[in-house]
Design an enzyme around this catalytic site. Sequence first.
Site, PDB file in Angstrom:
ATOM      1  N   ASN A  80       0.851  -1.196   0.000  1.00  0.00           N
ATOM      2  CA  ASN A  80       0.000   0.000   0.000  1.00  0.00           C
ATOM      3  C   ASN A  80       0.886   1.245   0.000  1.00  0.00           C
ATOM      4  OD1 ASN A  80      -2.414   1.592   0.389  1.00  0.00           O
ATOM      5  ND2 ASN A  80      -1.835   1.824   2.532  1.00  0.00           N
TER       6      ASN A  80
ATOM      7  N   HIS B 222       0.861   5.195   1.408  1.00  0.00           N
ATOM      8  CA  HIS B 222       0.161   6.039   2.385  1.00  0.00           C
ATOM      9  C   HIS B 222       0.866   7.395   2.444  1.00  0.00           C
ATOM     10  CE1 HIS B 222      -2.256   6.912   5.921  1.00  0.00           C
ATOM     11  NE2 HIS B 222      -1.165   7.437   6.458  1.00  0.00           N
TER      12      HIS B 222
ATOM     13  N   GLU C  96       3.874  14.176  -5.383  1.00  0.00           N
ATOM     14  CA  GLU C  96       5.035  14.078  -6.297  1.00  0.00           C
ATOM     15  C   GLU C  96       6.000  12.996  -5.821  1.00  0.00           C
ATOM     16  OE1 GLU C  96       7.406  17.616  -7.126  1.00  0.00           O
ATOM     17  OE2 GLU C  96       5.523  18.745  -7.150  1.00  0.00           O
TER      18      GLU C  96
END
Length: 217
Positions: A109, A111, A174
């Site tokens: 994942n 985050h 970014e």
Amino acid sequence: MAKLKLGVLISGRGSNLQSLIDACAAPDFPAEIVLVVSNKADAYGLERASQAAIPTKVVEKTDYQNRDDFDAALNDALESAGVELVCLAGFMLLLQDAFVTKWHNKLINIHPSLLPAFRGLHIHERVIEAGVRITGCTVHYVRPEVDDGPIIIQAAVPVHPDDTPDTLGERVLESEHKIYPEAVRLIAMGKAKPDGDVVTLGEKTELFESLINPIVK
Ligand code: GRF
């Protein structure tokens, strides 16, 4: 060498999905996306996948009687596509323990905070309220606890005094787009192996070092 087969789960705009699509377009990138699954039929990420000629599937909760059936459909879609690593990229549903256990060490994942700080939602608001000077983002293996699991890679991002949650979120994003493909590359090369609660890294690149120090950007 065979490429690692990725399944990407999304719920929305899919900018992290796009960073993975772009990385996979390089012939020497060691992974390929074989399926994009969304739990929302109108997720813009689905269009990004179609534009890149990647198979997509919509698995909506409302189409299933209960959560177990929904999870089974999700799992079937990934297995039939031959997925070897599941990448959550803005997938806004909490996965049940059985699914997480089934994909143990094959589920990652991204985050938008420096975990284990700021788990959960509304991260950038909370970071600004807390007066934090350095925030960032994390790619980690998924464990049943929310936003928990061995950390693969992080990037540090400075918080500016005049930041709003939106400006900060854009700056963090970014960096997200740099670390997600890098995490996938490290895993595909066998260089980011979970060892108990931590990940043993087999390589530290220049990119890796520059991500850790926001001043070296
Ligand atoms: C990102 O900020 C990601 O870190 C979080 O959800 C957001 C998804 O954005 N998990 P996008 O759909 O990839 O643009």
